[in-house]
Each structure stands twice: as C-alpha cells, then as structure tokens.
Design an enzyme around this catalytic site. Structure first.
Site, mmCIF file in Angstrom:
data_model
loop_
_atom_site.group_PDB
_atom_site.id
_atom_site.type_symbol
_atom_site.label_atom_id
_atom_site.label_comp_id
_atom_site.label_asym_id
_atom_site.label_seq_id
_atom_site.Cartn_x
_atom_site.Cartn_y
_atom_site.Cartn_z
ATOM 1 C CB SER A 65 -0.769 -0.132 1.253
ATOM 2 O OG SER A 65 -1.926 -0.890 1.144
ATOM 3 C CG HIS A 96 -3.069 -1.613 -3.696
ATOM 4 N ND1 HIS A 96 -1.951 -2.868 -3.376
ATOM 5 C CD2 HIS A 96 -3.178 -1.391 -2.351
ATOM 6 C CE1 HIS A 96 -1.624 -2.729 -2.050
ATOM 7 N NE2 HIS A 96 -2.482 -1.964 -1.516
ATOM 8 C CG HIS A 118 -5.447 -6.553 -0.053
ATOM 9 N ND1 HIS A 118 -5.480 -5.710 -1.066
ATOM 10 C CD2 HIS A 118 -4.189 -6.265 0.732
ATOM 11 C CE1 HIS A 118 -4.195 -5.005 -0.846
ATOM 12 N NE2 HIS A 118 -3.295 -5.451 0.250
ATOM 13 C CE1 TYR A 120 -9.041 -4.461 1.492
ATOM 14 C CE2 TYR A 120 -7.479 -5.507 2.513
ATOM 15 C CZ TYR A 120 -7.683 -4.536 1.771
ATOM 16 O OH TYR A 120 -6.857 -3.735 1.277
ATOM 17 C CD GLU A 121 -8.503 -5.956 -3.216
ATOM 18 O OE1 GLU A 121 -8.716 -5.542 -4.387
ATOM 19 O OE2 GLU A 121 -7.348 -6.322 -3.053
ATOM 20 C CB ALA A 148 1.456 -0.310 4.631
ATOM 21 C CG MET A 251 -5.131 -6.200 6.702
ATOM 22 S SD MET A 251 -6.262 -4.947 6.052
ATOM 23 C CE MET A 251 -6.416 -3.825 7.400
ATOM 24 C CB SER A 252 -0.931 -8.355 2.126
ATOM 25 O OG SER A 252 0.007 -7.585 2.400
ATOM 26 C CG ASN A 275 -0.560 1.892 11.599
ATOM 27 O OD1 ASN A 275 -0.270 1.425 10.616
ATOM 28 N ND2 ASN A 275 -1.399 1.097 12.574
ATOM 29 C CG HIS A 291 -6.159 2.817 3.309
ATOM 30 N ND1 HIS A 291 -4.985 1.993 3.545
ATOM 31 C CD2 HIS A 291 -6.176 3.053 1.951
ATOM 32 C CE1 HIS A 291 -4.628 1.702 2.087
ATOM 33 N NE2 HIS A 291 -5.172 2.484 1.527
HETATM 34 O O1 LIG Z 1 -1.057 -4.510 0.756
HETATM 35 P P1 LIG Z 1 -0.708 -3.792 2.063
HETATM 36 O O2 LIG Z 1 -0.801 -5.338 2.952
HETATM 37 O O3 LIG Z 1 0.477 -3.189 1.886
HETATM 38 O O4 LIG Z 1 -1.824 -3.078 2.584
HETATM 39 C C1 LIG Z 1 -1.995 -2.751 3.844
HETATM 40 C C2 LIG Z 1 -3.097 -3.738 4.359
HETATM 41 C C3 LIG Z 1 -4.473 -2.900 3.737
HETATM 42 O O5 LIG Z 1 -4.525 -3.495 2.423
HETATM 43 C C4 LIG Z 1 -3.992 -1.632 3.971
HETATM 44 C C5 LIG Z 1 -4.453 -0.861 5.479
HETATM 45 O O6 LIG Z 1 -4.367 0.155 5.559
HETATM 46 O O7 LIG Z 1 -2.782 -1.419 4.034
HETATM 47 N N1 GUN Z 2 -4.032 -5.229 9.972
HETATM 48 C C1 GUN Z 2 -3.469 -4.058 9.979
HETATM 49 N N2 GUN Z 2 -2.751 -3.852 8.503
HETATM 50 C C2 GUN Z 2 -2.337 -2.541 8.538
HETATM 51 N N3 GUN Z 2 -1.890 -2.124 7.431
HETATM 52 C C3 GUN Z 2 -1.225 -0.875 7.870
HETATM 53 N N4 GUN Z 2 -1.411 -0.596 9.171
HETATM 54 C C4 GUN Z 2 -2.085 -1.679 9.560
HETATM 55 C C5 GUN Z 2 -2.755 -2.129 10.845
HETATM 56 O O1 GUN Z 2 -2.345 -1.567 11.864
HETATM 57 N N5 GUN Z 2 -3.063 -3.504 10.759
#
Ligand SMILES: O=P(O)(O)O[C@@H]1C[C@H](O)[C@@H](CO)O1
Ligand code: GUN
Length: 321
Positions: A65, A96, A118, A120-121, A148, A251-252, A275, A291
């Site tokens: 991200s 993305h 992802h 969740y999509e 991220a 989340m990935s 964060n 986000h």
């Molecule tokens: O694709 P990534 O894992 O970098 O993205 C993170 C997880 C969620 O898609 C998003 C949440 O802010 O960032």
């Molecule tokens: N699950 C999760 N994904 C993130 N992607 C960026 N920050 C976070 C977070 O705090 N939790």
C-alpha cells in the site's frame, strides 16, 4: 429428512468407514479458485506477459500500500493493465494502481505488481497469490514482497522498515491456505516446509545496505502476521498477537510467501511501519489506525524503500553476472 449430498450420496454416508477412508476423486470438493487457475491458465497468462514484454524477468516485486513507486523506478517499462491481462483480477484498493510493470532495474530483469490482491476484497487466497505462480512461470527466481503494516513491537517507530524473518499465519490457523484444494506437483509438493522461508542472505545484505544508507536505526528484523481485514485490530487482538511474538501486523504477504516457497522461489519481504498499534486501552484518537495515514507514511518513506530495493537487486544481479 436431510437432503444434502453427504446423506443422499451412498458413497459418502456419514459415519461409515468407507466415507472416512475414501480417496475417490468424487469425494474431493475442489475450491473454485483451484478450478479457475490450473497450471495451463497460469501458463497462458505468463506467455502473454513474456511475449508481450519480450522478457523473462528474474525478480518479482509486489508493491505494498502506497509503495507503488517501487515500480515507477523500473527502466524501459512495459506496462500491462490488470484488466487487459487475460484471467487477471482487478485491484480495488486505493494506493494499488492495478498494473504489472516489466523492465529492468539495476541491470536485472524484473516484474512488479503495482497493486496486489487482498482477501478482504473478496478474493480467495489462491486468487490473491495467483500472480506469484505467474511470476514463477515467467522465470522469476526471487520474490520481493513489501507491505504497509502496523507496528506492535514497542521499539518500532512510524517510518521504520521491518525485514521479515518469519510470519504467523493467522488465516492458516483458521483453516485457510492458498494451497488448499488439489495439489499440482508442477508447482510444488503437497506438504511444503516453511522453516527458512525468508532468505537469510538477503536479510543480511539488506541490513548492510541499511547501514550504508545511514538508516540502520530504522531497520529491524521481525515477525509479521496477516489478518483477514479490512478492519484494523482491537486492543485485545493486538495484545494477543504481541504475546505470540508478532512484531508487525498487516493484511497481506503471508499467502504470497507460502505460494512462492511452494514453487521454490527465494523470498525477501519487508514491512514499512505506517502506524504504531496501541496495546493498552486509552481514549486517544491517535491510537486508531486509518488508511490515509498508512498511505501518507508510505509516500514519505518511498524514497528509502526504493533505494533499499534497488541496492539489493543490484547485489543479486552482480552476484549472478
Ligand atoms: O497491501 P498492503 O498489505 O501493503 O496494505 C495494507 C493492508 C491493507 O490493505 C491496507 C490497510 O491500510 O494497508
Ligand atoms: N492489519 C493491519 N494492517 C495494517 N496495514 C497498515 N497498518 C495496519 C494495521 O495496523 N493493521
């Protein structure tokens, strides 16, 4: 009277030895994604990319991200919009872009996903990580996966980079895997081992590069965990993850790494800490992840991330030249 298959199918009578021990193919319920993406379909997608670009890339990059700029530094890029690639899903997440970029970086042939898929999509895990198999059939030997993530380790600051040396597969704990369904041995074995998934030489080289860049205090080595999302975590969940030894949560990536190791790719992965996750209760609004913040931090740190990736790719390229 139950009308489900388990009762109406005489072969599958619940409670009989036959049902438990049967290996008859009619007892296997293939997941829809394993039907959608058999070897031949992945091969077709890979042919489309290698013929269209005239290249067989050696290194595959997945941009996390806000880290799409990792693909913008590729030279002589051939760009494939996801919607124009046969059988490819589309990216639905902000940050993305949804395109595959093939070209050279530091002399090495590379292909980068500017936009990942992802869970969740609404995509099943095998579909999320299907492009990793496409990379493999395009000739990719090294997977660079970036993301991220929220920092759970209290030593981590926003903007730090955590080199992944292991993961905790929470979706796997819940019985979900990108490798679920019939196994095609042309990709890899039924039961792949995952110890040593993250290439130690590449981690060590990245640490050295971090020193040379003067950012060693912002580089950590740690454990990532992937949750399903799209919601961020509760304090209780974050406390639990910390107790399990998790340093960063996202989340990935995990399912992509599993797919890459299954087909014997070398893996390098890192999390940009966008964060800090709160692990104590408080009323501070600051504790809430969002986000926009994730994207803003990624944008701020893209230069350092690009330099780290470029230098590491240069080392790989020089070592094989
Ligand atoms: O694709 P990534 O894992 O970098 O993205 C993170 C997880 C969620 O898609 C998003 C949440 O802010 O960032
Ligand atoms: N699950 C999760 N994904 C993130 N992607 C960026 N920050 C976070 C977070 O705090 N939790």
């Amino acid at each position: 009277m139950c009308n489900t298959d388990c009762c109406s199918n005489p072969k599958g009578k619940a409670g009989t030895k036959t049902a438990i021990n049967s290996t008859n193919s009619s007892d296997i319920i293939p997941t829809p994604e394993s039907l959608l993406y058999p070897y031949e379909v992945i091969e077709e997608i890979a042919d489309f990319i290698t013929k269209g670009s005239g290249m067989r890339p050696k290194i595959g990059i997945i941009c996390g991200s806000g880290l799409g700029s990792l693909a913008d530094i590729i030279q002589d890029p051939k760009i494939f919009e996801y919607e124009k690639i046969p059988n490819f899903p589309v990216s639905t997440v902000e940050g993305h872009a949804g395109r595959l970029v093939v070209g050279t970086l530091e002399g090495a042939t590379v292909m980068a996903m500017q936009g990942r898929f992802h869970f969740y999509e609404g995509y099943p895990l095998a579909k999320c990580s299907m492009p990793v198999r496409v990379m493999k059939l395009c000739g990719v030997e090294y997977l660079f996966a970036t993301n991220a993530a929220g920092g759970i380790n209290p030593r981590f600051a926003v903007g730090d980079i955590m080199l992944m040396h292991d993961h905790v597969n929470m979706l796997g704990f819940a019985g979900n895997s990108p490798l679920q369904g019939p196994n095609d041995p042309r990709f890899g074995p039924r039961f792949p081992a995952l110890v040593n998934s993250y290439n130690k030489d590449l981690i060590n080289k990245a640490i050295e590069i971090g020193k040379a860049m003067g950012i060693e205090s912002n580089i950590h080595v740690g454990v990532y965990s992937c949750l399903g999302g799209p919601n961020y975590e509760t304090i209780a969940e974050l406390k639990a993850l910390r107790m399990m030894g998790v340093d960063a949560v996202g989340m990935s990536t995990v399912h992509e790494v599993i797919t890459a190791r299954h087909c014997d790719m070398k893996v390098f992965a890192f999390s940009l800490i966008t964060n800090k996750c709160a692990t104590e209760y408080s009323d501070k609004k600051d504790d809430e992840a969002n986000h926009d913040e994730v994207m803003a931090v990624a944008k701020n740190r893209q230069k350092a991330c690009c330099e780290l990736v470029s230098r590491l790719i240069r080392e790989i390229h020089m070592a094989s030249a």
